[in-house]
Write a protein that holds these residues in place. Structure first.
Motif, PDB file in Angstrom:
ATOM      1  N   ILE A   1     -22.182  28.074  29.891  1.00 19.43           N
ATOM      2  CA  ILE A   1     -21.866  27.463  31.191  1.00 19.43           C
ATOM      3  C   ILE A   1     -21.045  28.422  32.052  1.00 19.43           C
ATOM      4  O   ILE A   1     -21.274  28.555  33.257  1.00 19.43           O
ATOM      5  N   ARG A   2     -20.109  29.121  31.434  1.00 18.47           N
ATOM      6  CA  ARG A   2     -19.306  30.107  32.171  1.00 18.47           C
ATOM      7  C   ARG A   2     -20.216  31.198  32.760  1.00 18.47           C
ATOM      8  O   ARG A   2     -20.021  31.634  33.889  1.00 18.47           O
TER       9      ARG A   2
ATOM     10  N   SER B   1     -12.756  23.752  28.137  1.00 21.64           N
ATOM     11  CA  SER B   1     -12.417  24.835  29.052  1.00 21.64           C
ATOM     12  C   SER B   1     -12.475  24.293  30.488  1.00 21.64           C
ATOM     13  O   SER B   1     -13.238  23.377  30.783  1.00 21.64           O
ATOM     14  N   HIS B   2     -11.661  24.881  31.337  1.00 26.14           N
ATOM     15  CA  HIS B   2     -11.643  24.527  32.751  1.00 26.14           C
ATOM     16  C   HIS B   2     -12.120  25.753  33.531  1.00 26.14           C
ATOM     17  O   HIS B   2     -11.547  26.833  33.398  1.00 26.14           O
TER      18      HIS B   2
ATOM     19  N   GLU C   1     -13.163  22.698  40.597  1.00 26.10           N
ATOM     20  CA  GLU C   1     -12.936  22.784  39.157  1.00 26.10           C
ATOM     21  C   GLU C   1     -14.032  22.058  38.382  1.00 26.10           C
ATOM     22  O   GLU C   1     -14.499  21.001  38.784  1.00 26.10           O
ATOM     23  N   LEU C   2     -14.419  22.666  37.263  1.00 20.87           N
ATOM     24  CA  LEU C   2     -15.314  22.029  36.295  1.00 20.87           C
ATOM     25  C   LEU C   2     -14.589  21.959  34.959  1.00 20.87           C
ATOM     26  O   LEU C   2     -13.942  22.925  34.553  1.00 20.87           O
ATOM     27  N   VAL C   3     -14.683  20.827  34.300  1.00 19.37           N
ATOM     28  CA  VAL C   3     -14.114  20.688  32.957  1.00 19.37           C
ATOM     29  C   VAL C   3     -15.289  20.629  31.982  1.00 19.37           C
ATOM     30  O   VAL C   3     -16.187  19.797  32.125  1.00 19.37           O
ATOM     31  N   LEU C   4     -15.273  21.531  31.015  1.00 15.83           N
ATOM     32  CA  LEU C   4     -16.334  21.611  30.017  1.00 15.83           C
ATOM     33  C   LEU C   4     -15.790  21.194  28.664  1.00 15.83           C
ATOM     34  O   LEU C   4     -14.726  21.648  28.258  1.00 15.83           O
ATOM     35  N   VAL C   5     -16.529  20.350  27.978  1.00 14.30           N
ATOM     36  CA  VAL C   5     -16.192  19.972  26.608  1.00 14.30           C
ATOM     37  C   VAL C   5     -17.433  20.226  25.761  1.00 14.30           C
ATOM     38  O   VAL C   5     -18.466  19.587  25.963  1.00 14.30           O
TER      39      VAL C   5
END
Length: 164
Positions: free
Chosen positions: A62-63, A158-159, A135-139
């Motif tokens: 995703i990053r 990760s943010h 901002e995106l929050v990834l889990v």
């Protein structure tokens, strides 16, 4: 005249032999238990290590999409919709995949994917949420079932921010 010394007919009796076998068996029991326990712990460590790396890879995929968006002039969250997705290392070209039944990852020449290879124990999902505009929050979660039907999960978070 010469007479040879009398032979002794003494030797191990059946009872002595059985006692010896029982003692050796009792002494070796803990060794076998320790060996079995060591193999189980090594297997658990291996699964945790693989799952941790797969969870981190989910974040990195995703990053990479976010970075590619920024470098090509697109919005940082282009093609990164809110929801739960499946990803694999080459997702950048193919986009995010719907979770569906969340099949197990396959291993093909050391590369984990969903298309080809030998089935593994691991299932991975990446959940994307957007708490604010920049901002995106990834889990990223990897789950598997170990011996004895014990469910295991490794989760990383990760943010990602709009650094453009």
């Amino acid at each position: 005249m010469y007479q040879p010394p009398a032979k002794s007919n003494r030797g191990f009796t059946l009872i002595e032999t059985l006692v010896t076998l029982v003692l050796v068996t009792i002494a070796m029991g803990p060794v076998f238990i320790l060996a079995t326990s060591t193999v189980n712990v090594a297997s658990r460590i291996e699964h945790n290590l693989i799952a941790s790396n797969l969870a981190q890879e989910g974040i990195e995929v995703i990053r990479n999409i976010r970075d590619t968006n920024c470098l090509t002039g697109s919005a940082f969250d282009n093609n990164l919709s809110i929801g739960t997705w499946r990803v694999q290392w080459d997702t950048v070209s193919g986009g995010l995949m719907a979770v569906g039944a969340n099949p197990v990852l396959k291993k093909n020449n050391g590369i984990y994917n969903y298309a080809a290879g030998t089935d593994t124990l691991f299932r991975r999902t990446v959940t994307i949420s957007k708490p604010n505009v920049g901002e995106l929050v990834l889990v990223s979660s990897v789950t598997w079932v170990e011996r004895g039907n014990i469910n295991r999960t490794v989760t990383t978070e990760s943010h990602l921010f709009n650094w453009k």
